[in-house]
Design a protein around this motif. Structure first.
Motif, mmCIF file in Angstrom:
data_model
loop_
_atom_site.group_PDB
_atom_site.id
_atom_site.type_symbol
_atom_site.label_atom_id
_atom_site.label_comp_id
_atom_site.label_asym_id
_atom_site.label_seq_id
_atom_site.Cartn_x
_atom_site.Cartn_y
_atom_site.Cartn_z
ATOM 1 N N HIS A 177 0.668 -1.074 0.073
ATOM 2 C CA HIS A 177 -0.040 -0.058 -0.007
ATOM 3 C C HIS A 177 0.917 1.169 0.008
ATOM 4 N N PRO A 178 0.990 1.988 -1.136
ATOM 5 C CA PRO A 178 1.830 3.073 -1.245
ATOM 6 C C PRO A 178 1.681 4.158 -0.137
ATOM 7 N N ASP A 179 0.458 4.235 0.440
ATOM 8 C CA ASP A 179 0.177 5.055 1.502
ATOM 9 C C ASP A 179 0.695 4.838 2.745
ATOM 10 N N ARG A 180 0.811 3.352 3.020
ATOM 11 C CA ARG A 180 1.285 2.884 4.501
ATOM 12 C C ARG A 180 2.538 2.377 4.506
ATOM 13 N N ASP A 181 3.193 1.811 3.267
ATOM 14 C CA ASP A 181 4.450 1.151 3.265
ATOM 15 C C ASP A 181 5.556 2.115 2.649
ATOM 16 N N LYS A 182 6.798 1.949 3.002
ATOM 17 C CA LYS A 182 7.668 2.831 2.731
ATOM 18 C C LYS A 182 8.419 2.311 1.313
ATOM 19 N N VAL A 183 7.897 2.801 -0.171
ATOM 20 C CA VAL A 183 8.297 2.374 -1.284
ATOM 21 C C VAL A 183 9.002 3.519 -2.026
ATOM 22 N N SER A 184 10.115 3.254 -2.510
ATOM 23 C CA SER A 184 10.752 4.341 -3.587
ATOM 24 C C SER A 184 11.636 3.459 -4.476
ATOM 25 N N VAL A 185 11.163 3.738 -5.777
ATOM 26 C CA VAL A 185 11.808 3.179 -6.845
ATOM 27 C C VAL A 185 13.050 3.585 -7.312
ATOM 28 N N LEU A 186 13.994 2.776 -7.397
ATOM 29 C CA LEU A 186 15.442 3.188 -8.222
ATOM 30 C C LEU A 186 15.230 3.284 -9.479
ATOM 31 N N GLY A 187 14.716 2.198 -10.140
ATOM 32 C CA GLY A 187 14.481 2.547 -11.544
ATOM 33 C C GLY A 187 14.214 0.839 -12.201
ATOM 34 N N GLU A 188 14.248 1.066 -13.737
ATOM 35 C CA GLU A 188 13.876 -0.132 -14.451
ATOM 36 C C GLU A 188 15.255 -0.928 -14.790
ATOM 37 N N VAL A 189 15.266 -2.195 -14.569
ATOM 38 C CA VAL A 189 16.121 -2.927 -15.054
ATOM 39 C C VAL A 189 16.335 -3.075 -16.478
ATOM 40 N N ILE A 190 17.029 -2.436 -17.181
ATOM 41 C CA ILE A 190 17.105 -2.528 -18.572
ATOM 42 C C ILE A 190 18.450 -3.489 -19.397
ATOM 43 N N TYR A 191 19.278 -3.978 -18.474
ATOM 44 C CA TYR A 191 20.283 -5.014 -19.035
ATOM 45 C C TYR A 191 20.560 -5.862 -17.745
ATOM 46 N N ILE A 192 20.817 -7.041 -17.944
ATOM 47 C CA ILE A 192 21.318 -8.168 -17.205
ATOM 48 C C ILE A 192 22.677 -8.468 -17.615
ATOM 49 N N VAL A 193 23.689 -8.507 -16.667
ATOM 50 C CA VAL A 193 24.965 -9.221 -17.074
ATOM 51 C C VAL A 193 25.230 -10.295 -16.243
ATOM 52 N N SER A 194 25.288 -11.511 -16.510
ATOM 53 C CA SER A 194 25.569 -12.686 -15.676
ATOM 54 C C SER A 194 26.600 -13.567 -16.395
ATOM 55 N N LYS A 195 27.117 -14.502 -15.667
ATOM 56 C CA LYS A 195 27.740 -15.773 -15.986
ATOM 57 C C LYS A 195 26.690 -16.696 -16.581
ATOM 58 N N PRO A 196 26.876 -17.481 -17.439
ATOM 59 C CA PRO A 196 25.969 -18.336 -18.018
ATOM 60 C C PRO A 196 25.975 -19.385 -17.006
ATOM 61 N N PRO A 197 24.793 -20.063 -16.821
ATOM 62 C CA PRO A 197 24.655 -21.333 -15.990
ATOM 63 C C PRO A 197 25.455 -22.385 -16.466
ATOM 64 N N ARG A 198 26.002 -23.168 -15.509
ATOM 65 C CA ARG A 198 26.777 -24.384 -15.767
ATOM 66 C C ARG A 198 25.931 -25.538 -15.904
ATOM 67 N N TYR A 199 25.944 -26.643 -16.868
ATOM 68 C CA TYR A 199 25.347 -27.947 -17.020
ATOM 69 C C TYR A 199 25.438 -28.525 -15.627
ATOM 70 N N GLY A 200 24.504 -29.076 -14.962
ATOM 71 C CA GLY A 200 24.658 -29.965 -13.834
ATOM 72 C C GLY A 200 24.712 -29.395 -12.618
ATOM 73 N N ARG A 201 24.888 -27.868 -12.596
ATOM 74 C CA ARG A 201 24.971 -27.128 -11.196
ATOM 75 C C ARG A 201 23.826 -26.264 -11.184
#
Length: 156
Positions: free
Chosen positions: A130-154
């Motif tokens: 509830h924006p009136d009761r909860d403390k909410v603040s948006v930093l921003g939109e995730v526009i890119y994700i930089v990740s290591k690829p998942p490994r097989y079997g892990r």
């Protein structure tokens, strides 16, 4: 179901520093899953990831993700999120948001007058605010994700 929020520690949020750019080689070739063609190995130009991923350097952050609540969106523990704070928040966006106690990454759903924050991992329940009761603040939109690829079997 896990109903806890994967909080992102404040030390995992970095403002982009446009003065610390480093160009890396950009190979202008199509990458196939078969055998590589040695004749294709030439550098077209040097590319900077900030030039590729950052549209608004003064309003963009790198955020290091924690937890497993967004695995369905390919956000793994340790993924670096490129977050643009200039865009207005709309339903369906993956955002970094302050919720009462700390930062987290979730999918934003407008359920006026409430906000629903949705995980992309079925083990995590949605969070209703509830924006009136909860403390909410948006930093921003995730526009890119930089990740290591998942490994097989892990696990991711």
């Amino acid at each position: 179901m896990i109903d806890a929020i994967d909080f992102i520690p404040p030390e995992n949020i970095f403002l982009i520093d446009p003065n610390k750019r480093k160009n890396i080689p950009y190979f202008d070739i199509a990458v196939s899953a078969g055998f590589a063609n040695p004749a294709d190995n030439y550098i077209r130009e040097r590319l900077n990831l900030q030039d590729l991923c950052v549209q608004h350097p003064d309003c963009t952050y790198f955020v290091k993700a924690t937890g497993e609540s967004m695995l369905g969106d390919y956000i793994f523990p340790g993924s670096i999120l490129v977050v643009d704070s200039t865009r207005p928040v709309e339903t369906g966006m993956v955002i970094v948001i302050w919720v009462n106690e700390g930062w987290c990454v979730k999918r934003y759903i407008d359920k006026s007058p409430m906000i629903m924050l949705e995980s992309s991992n079925a083990h995590y329940a949605p969070i209703y605010l509830h924006p009136d009761r909860d403390k909410v603040s948006v930093l921003g939109e995730v526009i890119y994700i930089v990740s290591k690829p998942p490994r097989y079997g892990r696990p991711r």
